[in-house]
Design an enzyme around this catalytic site. Structure first.
Site, PDB file in Angstrom:
ATOM      1  N   SER A 100      15.220   5.885  49.591  1.00  0.00           N
ATOM      2  CA  SER A 100      13.951   5.211  49.343  1.00  0.00           C
ATOM      3  C   SER A 100      12.874   5.753  50.266  1.00  0.00           C
ATOM      4  CB  SER A 100      14.096   3.714  49.578  1.00  0.00           C
ATOM      5  OG  SER A 100      14.765   3.137  48.507  1.00  0.00           O
ATOM      6  N   HIS A 119       8.821  -1.207  49.910  1.00  0.00           N
ATOM      7  CA  HIS A 119      10.010  -1.995  50.254  1.00  0.00           C
ATOM      8  C   HIS A 119      10.675  -1.504  51.533  1.00  0.00           C
ATOM      9  CE1 HIS A 119      12.497   0.940  47.790  1.00  0.00           C
ATOM     10  NE2 HIS A 119      13.404   0.626  48.688  1.00  0.00           N
ATOM     11  N   ASP A 121       5.150   1.359  44.727  1.00  0.00           N
ATOM     12  CA  ASP A 121       6.053   1.055  45.849  1.00  0.00           C
ATOM     13  C   ASP A 121       5.846   2.037  47.005  1.00  0.00           C
ATOM     14  OD1 ASP A 121       8.088   0.255  47.500  1.00  0.00           O
ATOM     15  OD2 ASP A 121       9.628   0.213  45.949  1.00  0.00           O
TER      16      ASP A 121
HETATM   17  N1  ARG Z   1      16.191  -1.158  44.319  1.00  0.00           N
HETATM   18  C1  ARG Z   1      15.388  -0.561  45.338  1.00  0.00           C
HETATM   19  C2  ARG Z   1      16.246   0.137  46.353  1.00  0.00           C
HETATM   20  O1  ARG Z   1      17.312  -0.296  46.675  1.00  0.00           O
HETATM   21  C3  ARG Z   1      14.590  -1.557  46.067  1.00  0.00           C
HETATM   22  C4  ARG Z   1      13.431  -2.017  45.326  1.00  0.00           C
HETATM   23  C5  ARG Z   1      12.706  -3.119  46.031  1.00  0.00           C
HETATM   24  N2  ARG Z   1      12.059  -3.950  45.047  1.00  0.00           N
HETATM   25  C6  ARG Z   1      12.436  -5.209  44.788  1.00  0.00           C
HETATM   26  N3  ARG Z   1      11.891  -5.821  43.782  1.00  0.00           N
HETATM   27  N4  ARG Z   1      13.334  -5.828  45.504  1.00  0.00           N
HETATM   28  O2  ARG Z   1      15.844   1.126  46.923  1.00  0.00           O
END
Ligand code: ARG
Length: 733
Positions: A652, A85, A221
């Protein structure tokens, strides 16, 4: 001396950062503040091996990835690991309906195939320094907030300039603890960062928005990039002559897997937290900020989704935009839920009551502590209308692409109006607008945007009090009878800003008159000018009060609890969090294990639901149990695991590192039960969700057949392996 406080009080204060797993610590202070606790948790490295300016240390393998994510170097040829992501925008930008890397994945099988990305950078921390004294010595309590901010900006610039000298480093000074401390950061920024590999979305984003912010999770991811330098090893913009980065340090990768209770630390660039937020701030988040953001995003997502489903070209163009709007849409829903479920308002109020008792007891020595909370309270109470306007400006007006895009021509209007005085400046502006225009239209679909405009601006009109309306709403009322669809239709018919050729044509021979007659431009200026004339001045006064209050309140809390270790809010500077691999009990009668496996991917598989498709090849590998060296002792393939590390957005892509300094996973999310975590850390529930490094390697090796990438890494299967030089810590720099 400040009076000591009672025991009940300490209990309260614990919720502000005393647990070993809570805290995003500054690497510079690890030795002094955390090292002993880290050893207790099982760390085997020295503090110098984590952060040092003289010898290679872990920090040398950690990057800020483009300023919005984190990443780690995993080979001596600049290979960089981050989340899928985080690479999403880059992956999408290289995708077309014919070559759809989002759906199919992308793997460079040679260096020549690695794809350059404009605007992407990898930034290393060279060193950091405490410059609090230098900054504070230039400030005095008589200063207005404005004078104070100006002075801080000036002094910071001087400090940065001096530290930069004639190096190619970037230097910034940032404030911490609500403006009570200041640190300087010296960075080296590499701007040639190429896409190396990404799994298909059906792995990298498996579970989609349904699983986002949730455990148990089954997402691979991750994505891979490579940092390139000029032939001299220094940062350089993309050129075919550039060479792979020779890093100061890269992370060896452990194949040993994780057990519950194992030491784990995360190093990266958390973006922002609000752990010292008062009850007044929590109240506003619950009553106004979160529901407003969610309401506007609900609508926007609904419109985007409909058009994306109807047209594959629109789906690719809007994939990245949709994901980022939706990510924080779900975040705000979860945050409100968490704040309520975990009684955060009451916890904050109790802390504030205790603070007041302490402040009263110390009134004579330091009367300012007594008024800090009043300042904060007043600032919130006075802010509701202005806050609403602000939210509608950013979420609705600027959430409409044509408005945001038209607004980017403001600078050109000013330059043109000033006449020919500075033709060079005008030419430069035109050149950069041409570039932006081409960029903008790559991912743009006018009919979608027209619907967004009509719906979001209508909401703005209805929800924001009339006294705060921009003048353009009078036009909609009078000329269009309040019909926003009609208005949007005409804006899109008459404006140049929904059409690439028209904008490029305009830029061939730009003139102010044409710009000022364009209906999208008129709308944009109306929203922005209204904000700057009518709303921003209110917010400036409100924020001045709040900033002063917060600064004194946070300083007071630290005086009140002199033995407690405090950590500053995240602010996109490098932090370290340490803790352990750990499951949790989300609710009554339910326990969550600390890891998931490929079996769970199969359980979730639903090829009729785009979020839960599993690629055929992965099903085959699963059926053959062909996991190679990546299986655990039970023969399972671990996909993800959780730790109690304290992370937030921006983290992330951060490496999860074991007690020996080896890479065991990549952090990628937080969990649903603790979505209020940015405001109050919840030790029982808050977890950090990580891709197991063995899953990442498995996908690279067995799914993608990119074994050449595995070859450049250093995989370790024992405690004390022989390591190549750049994989060792403590090498002289
Ligand atoms: N919640 C994650 C973050 O903010 C992002 C994950 C991305 N995945 C998704 N299905 N949008 O770091």
């Amino acid at each position: 001396m400040f009076k000591k406080i009672t025991a009940t009080f300490l209990m309260m204060a614990l919720s502000l950062g005393a647990f070993a797993d809570e805290g995003m610590w500054l690497p510079l202070l690890i030795e002094r503040l955390n090292y002993q606790d880290m050893q207790k948790y099982g760390l085997k490295l020295t503090a110098e091996e984590i952060y040092s300016v003289n010898q290679s240390s872990l920090k040398d393998a950690i990057v800020s990835f483009g300023g919005f994510c984190s990443g780690e170097i995993i080979s001596d040829e600049g290979l960089l690991l981050t989340n899928h992501h985080c690479g999403y925008g880059a992956i999408q930008s290289h995708s077309t309906v014919e070559n759809d890397y989002l759906s199919e994945g992308f793997w460079a099988m040679s260096r020549e195939e690695e794809l350059p990305n404009e605007d992407l950078y990898a930034r290393f921390l060279i060193r950091m320094e405490d410059v609090t004294e230098e900054v504070l010595s230039q400030l005095n309590p008589m200063m207005s907030e404005e004078e104070r901010a100006e002075t801080i900006a000036r002094v910071s610039k001087e400090i940065a300039k001096e530290a930069k000298g004639d190096t190619h480093y970037d230097v910034v000074v940032k404030e911490f603890f609500a403006g009570n401390e200041f640190y300087m950061f010296v960075y080296e920024t590499f701007t040639d960062v190429r896409l190396v590999g990404a799994p298909p979305e059906s792995i990298g984003k498996f579970g989609g928005d349904t699983d986002n912010w949730m455990w148990p999770r089954h997402t691979g991811d991750f994505s891979l990039f490579r940092v390139y330098t000029g032939p001299d090893g220094k940062p350089a913009d993309y050129s075919p002559d550039n060479i792979p980065l020779d890093p100061r340090h890269y992370l060896p990768i452990s194949l040993q897997g994780v057990q519950e209770g194992d030491f784990a630390m995360v190093m990266g660039y958390p973006g922002s937290t609000d752990r010292y937020l008062t009850s007044f701030g929590v109240k506003q988040a619950l009553e106004q900020t979160n529901p407003t953001r969610v309401k506007i995003r609900d609508k926007r997502l609904e419109i985007l989704k409909e058009d994306m489903e109807a047209n594959p070209d629109v789906r690719i163009k809007y994939a990245s935009k949709y994901a980022s709007v939706s990510n924080y849409w779900k975040y705000f829903i979860g945050q409100s839920k968490g704040l309520k479920n975990l009684n955060v308002l009451a916890i904050k109020q109790e802390l504030e009551d205790n603070y007041m008792i302490w402040a009263e007891a110390n009134e004579e020595e330091a009367p300012e502590y007594l008024t800090a909370l009043d300042l904060i309270k007043e600032s919130y109470e006075a802010s509701y209308d202005a806050n609403l306007s602000y939210l509608y400006l950013v979420e609705a007006a600027l959430g409409t692409e044509i408005i945001r895009f038209a607004n980017s021509f403001r600078g050109l209007e000013t330059a043109l109006a000033e006449g020919q005085k500075d033709q060079q400046r005008i030419n430069n502006l035109i050149e950069s607008l041409k570039e932006n225009t081409l960029e903008h239209f790559k991912n743009y679909n006018a009919p979608t945007d027209q619907k967004v405009m009509a719906a979001l601006l209508k909401m703005y009109y209805e929800d924001v009090p009339e006294k705060d309306h921009p003048p353009v709403f009078d036009i909609v009322k009078e000329k269009y009878n309040g019909n926003f669809e009609k208005w949007a239709e005409e804006v899109f018919e008459k404006s140049i800003f929904d059409d690439k050729e028209a904008v490029m044509g305009f830029l061939q021979n730009p003139n102010v008159k044409k710009l000022k007659k364009d209906p999208a431009y008129i709308a944009a200026t109306s929203f922005i000018d209204n904000y700057y004339k009518n709303i921003a001045p209110q917010l400036k006064e409100i924020n001045a009060k709040r900033d002063r209050g917060n600064r004194v309140f946070v300083r007071g809390l630290r005086q009140m609890l002199p033995d407690k270790k405090f950590y500053p809010n995240a602010n996109s500077t490098m932090r370290l969090s340490f803790g352990q691999v750990l499951g949790y009990d989300p609710r009554d009668a339910v326990s969550y294990d600390f890891y998931t496996t490929l079996d769970g991917v199969m359980e979730k598989m639903d090829n009729t639901d785009p979020e839960f498709v599993v690629p055929e090849k992965l099903v085959e590998l699963y059926e053959q149990k062909d996991y190679g060296q990546y299986a655990n002792e039970e023969g399972e393939l671990v996909v993800a695991f959780i730790t109690n590390n304290d992370i937030t957005g921006g983290n992330s892509g951060s490496p999860v590192i074991d007690a020996n300094g080896f890479l065991i996973g990549t952090a990628f999310d937080g969990n649903w039960e603790a979505m209020s975590g940015d405001i109050a850390f919840e030790p029982e529930l808050q977890r950090c969700i990580n891709v197991d490094i063995r899953y990442t390697l498995f996908i690279i090796d067995k799914m993608a057949g990119a074994g050449h990438l595995i070859e450049e890494m250093t995989l370790v299967t024992e405690e004390d392996p022989e390591l190549p030089e750049e994989a060792q810590l403590g090498e002289e720099l």
